[in-house]
Scaffold this motif. Structure first.
Motif: not given
Length: 361
Positions: A206-224
């Motif tokens: 719930a706390a992470l959901a309030g962190q304005d995380v940029r969610f995207a498709r693909g497990a490589d997306s955070p690396i980019g």
């Protein structure tokens, strides 16, 4: 980013006097060059369905294989594993099978396909040296790479405040600075998030959901996102402990991360069995394993880079947990639906893969 791409080099053969030419039994004894010549005599073609996030993610693997075996006509098609397995099942049902080899994250499919008699039992050279958790005892499938998911961060951007565990990512100072794949879109990411919730509670989610995380498709997306300077922290993505600058990938003591063996198998109806055997022998060769991007190997006899332990010696990697998790599809669906409540609708291409179910579609 390809987690399997590496330089191509020869492998040692298994002990003399033992052969696996029939597709079962003892380990393969032919050298890579002998298999290469046999594959060319059989037509010189090979088709692989590989799990991944983008069509180009396995280009390094393709380039390395082609450098070592230039006359093989290799077609390596990358798509989400959850689309490839459906595609293969449809091809079984319609008599239109395309791939010779499947290498997928959906580990439960290999158990099912073995039970259905869809996989060719085969033990490549070095099979006896593969960690027991990374191979089927009868040779129906074998893992060709050890992959881990954890979190990473931009060393300069986070400075002295670098997070030491996933628990710290809910600190308000990281709001708007985190990238993650959607956990309900990728089962390995989903498993890692489930480990976090079991350890830290739903309050963490719930706390992470309030962190304005940029969610995207693909497990490589955070690396980019992190390497590109768009975000400071990437959650639930691959990496290597060799990364210390400008980005550091973290395996925190006493906190969960997850790892698995990316399974590969030759389909019993494969048109190009010898070339498929060549590919598995090449991937399992000691030299190829030593060239893995993250330093880990599926083999017990590979010399690892300084500072690394074999992946099965990290108790917080939950190696046994991932296959068990994937086998319970009803529970997986409940986890997906629950995380969707916390993190919203998956954004991206809603179509099932970029290739289509039938060849030529």
């Amino acid at each position: 980013m390809s987690v399997l791409g590496a330089a191509a080099t020869p492998a040692a053969a298994a002990p003399a006097g033992r052969s696996s030419r029939s597709g079962s039994g003892a380990e393969e004894t032919r050298t890579l060059d002998e298999l290469y010549r046999a594959a060319l005599a059989d037509g010189g073609k090979l088709v692989i369905y590989a799990g991944g996030d983008t069509p180009t993610q396995q280009d390094a693997t393709k380039t390395a294989f082609k450098k070592r075996f230039p006359a093989i006509d290799l077609t390596l098609i990358v798509d989400y594993s959850k689309y490839h397995d459906v595609r293969v099942d449809n091809q079984f049902a319609t008599g239109t099978l395309v791939p010779d080899v499947v290498q997928l994250q959906t580990v439960q499919d290999f158990t099912r396909w073995k039970e259905q008699g869809r996989l060719l039992p085969y033990r490549p050279a070095g099979f006896s040296k593969v960690h027991d958790g990374f191979k089927d005892p009868q040779g129906a499938w074998v893992a060709i790479a050890a992959v881990g998911f954890s979190f990473l961060y931009d060393v300069a951007a986070v400075g002295a405040d670098a997070p030491k565990s996933p628990l710290e990512l809910i600190d308000p100072k990281w709001k708007g600075k985190i990238a993650s794949p959607f956990p309900h879109d990728d089962d390995a990411v989903l498993y890692l998030y489930s480990l976090y919730v079991q350890r830290y509670g739903w309050e963490w989610a719930a706390a992470l959901a309030g962190q304005d995380v940029r969610f995207a498709r693909g497990a490589d997306s955070p690396i980019g996102a992190v390497f590109g300077g768009e975000k400071q922290i990437g959650l639930a993505t691959a990496g290597t402990l060799a990364w210390t600058s400008p980005v550091k990938w973290v395996v925190p003591d006493g906190h969960p991360f997850m790892a698995w063996g990316q399974r590969a198998a030759i389909l019993k109806q494969a048109r190009n069995r010898t070339a498929a055997k060549l590919y598995l022998n090449w991937q399992l060769s000691d030299a190829q394993q030593r060239a893995s991007f993250n330093g880990w190997s599926v083999r017990t006899d590979t010399t690892l880079p300084a500072g690394l332990k074999p992946i099965w010696e990290y108790p917080n990697a939950h190696l046994d947990g991932f296959p068990a998790f994937m086998a319970d599809r009803a529970a997986v669906e409940r986890w997906k639906q629950t995380f969707a409540l916390y993190f919203g609708e998956v954004k991206g291409d809603p179509t099932p893969g970029w290739l289509g179910l039938h060849p030529g579609a």
